[in-house]
Write a protein that holds these residues in place. Structure first.
Motif, PDB file in Angstrom:
ATOM      1  N   VAL A 164      -5.118  12.363  -0.339  1.00 61.58           N
ATOM      2  CA  VAL A 164      -4.072  12.582   0.692  1.00 61.58           C
ATOM      3  C   VAL A 164      -2.986  11.663   0.276  1.00 61.58           C
ATOM      4  O   VAL A 164      -2.997  10.566  -0.175  1.00 61.58           O
ATOM      5  CB  VAL A 164      -4.432  11.991   2.033  1.00 61.58           C
ATOM      6  CG1 VAL A 164      -3.330  12.256   3.064  1.00 61.58           C
ATOM      7  CG2 VAL A 164      -5.683  12.657   2.501  1.00 61.58           C
ATOM      8  N   LEU A 165      -1.763  12.273   0.163  1.00 66.05           N
ATOM      9  CA  LEU A 165      -0.347  11.548  -0.412  1.00 66.05           C
ATOM     10  C   LEU A 165       0.342  11.372   0.814  1.00 66.05           C
ATOM     11  O   LEU A 165       0.623  11.954   1.661  1.00 66.05           O
ATOM     12  CB  LEU A 165       0.223  12.592  -1.236  1.00 66.05           C
ATOM     13  CG  LEU A 165      -0.614  12.978  -2.648  1.00 66.05           C
ATOM     14  CD1 LEU A 165       0.327  14.049  -3.427  1.00 66.05           C
ATOM     15  CD2 LEU A 165      -1.060  11.837  -3.413  1.00 66.05           C
ATOM     16  N   ILE A 166       0.919   9.930   0.678  1.00 68.40           N
ATOM     17  CA  ILE A 166       1.692   9.704   1.952  1.00 68.40           C
ATOM     18  C   ILE A 166       3.221   9.098   1.365  1.00 68.40           C
ATOM     19  O   ILE A 166       3.260   8.484   0.227  1.00 68.40           O
ATOM     20  CB  ILE A 166       1.215   8.254   2.468  1.00 68.40           C
ATOM     21  CG1 ILE A 166      -0.354   8.741   3.009  1.00 68.40           C
ATOM     22  CG2 ILE A 166       1.945   7.933   3.773  1.00 68.40           C
ATOM     23  CD1 ILE A 166      -1.169   7.697   3.574  1.00 68.40           C
ATOM     24  N   ALA A 167       4.198   9.315   1.956  1.00 68.74           N
ATOM     25  CA  ALA A 167       5.583   8.834   1.484  1.00 68.74           C
ATOM     26  C   ALA A 167       6.185   8.279   3.022  1.00 68.74           C
ATOM     27  O   ALA A 167       6.273   9.044   4.047  1.00 68.74           O
ATOM     28  CB  ALA A 167       6.120   9.797   1.175  1.00 68.74           C
ATOM     29  N   CYS A 168       6.537   7.131   3.034  1.00 67.22           N
ATOM     30  CA  CYS A 168       6.914   6.503   4.239  1.00 67.22           C
ATOM     31  C   CYS A 168       7.969   5.564   3.969  1.00 67.22           C
ATOM     32  O   CYS A 168       8.104   4.910   3.057  1.00 67.22           O
ATOM     33  CB  CYS A 168       5.711   5.816   4.889  1.00 67.22           C
ATOM     34  SG  CYS A 168       6.216   5.171   6.687  1.00 67.22           S
ATOM     35  N   LYS A 169       9.149   5.620   4.692  1.00 63.79           N
ATOM     36  CA  LYS A 169      10.257   4.869   4.479  1.00 63.79           C
ATOM     37  C   LYS A 169       9.973   3.460   5.150  1.00 63.79           C
ATOM     38  O   LYS A 169      10.971   2.573   4.656  1.00 63.79           O
ATOM     39  CB  LYS A 169      11.739   5.424   5.142  1.00 63.79           C
ATOM     40  CG  LYS A 169      12.042   6.780   4.274  1.00 63.79           C
ATOM     41  CD  LYS A 169      13.319   7.283   5.081  1.00 63.79           C
ATOM     42  CE  LYS A 169      13.622   8.792   4.371  1.00 63.79           C
ATOM     43  NZ  LYS A 169      14.956   8.997   4.714  1.00 63.79           N
TER      44      LYS A 169
END
Length: 219
Positions: free
Chosen positions: A86-91
């Motif tokens: 699962v890929l996650i991108a968070c600022k």
């Protein structure tokens, strides 16, 4: 035939991490293939629900695929492994850590494991910083060409050609920001979340150097 001086000009700009990216690998080991597949799918779905409940939004979570294999040395016991990514991108770093730490209760079974690999983060520079770096590169090239022209006893003229040579960034030192010969980036799951005493820090910074080949006419 035109005569010219050709030099390379460099201009630096500072970029800051504005988004952290992580690859979450969920692995299940079982003696039977159907059990490993079923449990891995359920664990993946539970992990996604937990991430959302912990504060991540659907657009911050994307599919990374599934893998299955049967190591020969485990065939007699736990012989099948299935992994979902699962890929996650968070600022916001705090939200990312809190979401990852919220997954810990799902992995009490010794046959379930989770790995977090930090991926290349997204860097951004301040507004107009890249334009200023380009102008700085041209100024740098002119300064070098002027010295050469003076030593050669010629007059430096107008710019005849500018060729972009690409850019080169140094390493920020952050997880996931790999450079040549460095393959680090794995992060272990913490036993406790960042909590209220989590000390916020600015995103890691790096310098990116823009390179141009500049040709000046000479008289």
């Amino acid at each position: 035939m035109e005569t010219y001086i050709q030099v390379a000009g460099l201009g630096d700009l500072t970029e800051t991490i504005v988004e952290q990216r992580a690859a979450l690998t969920i692995t299940v080991k079982a003696s039977k293939t159907e059990v490993a597949l079923a449990e891995a799918t359920k664990l993946r779905n539970d992990a996604i629900r937990t991430l959302k409940e912990a504060g991540l939004t659907p657009d911050e979570i994307t599919e990374g695929g599934r893998d299955a294999w049967q190591p020969w040395y485990l065939k007699r016991s736990v012989g099948q492994e299935v992994a979902h990514r699962v890929l996650i991108a968070c600022k916001e770093t705090r939200r990312l850590y809190q979401a990852l730490d919220a997954l810990e209760p799902l992995f009490t079974n010794s046959r379930y494991t989770m790995g977090v690999d930090m991926q290349q983060p997204r860097f951004e520079a301040q507004d107009d910083a890249e334009a200023e770096a380009r102008m700085a590169a041209i100024r740098h090239a002119r300064s070098k060409a002027s010295i050469l022209a003076k030593e050669a006893g010629v007059t430096l003229g107008a710019v005849a050609q500018v060729e972009e040579l690409g850019s080169q960034a140094d390493n920020s030192g952050a997880y996931g920001d790999r450079n040549w010969g460095y393959a680090g980036g794995a992060v272990a799951l913490a036993s406790a979340g960042p909590g209220d005493d989590f000390e916020e820090l600015a995103g890691a910074r790096r310098t990116r150097t823009l390179r141009y080949r500049v040709r000046f006419l000479i008289g």
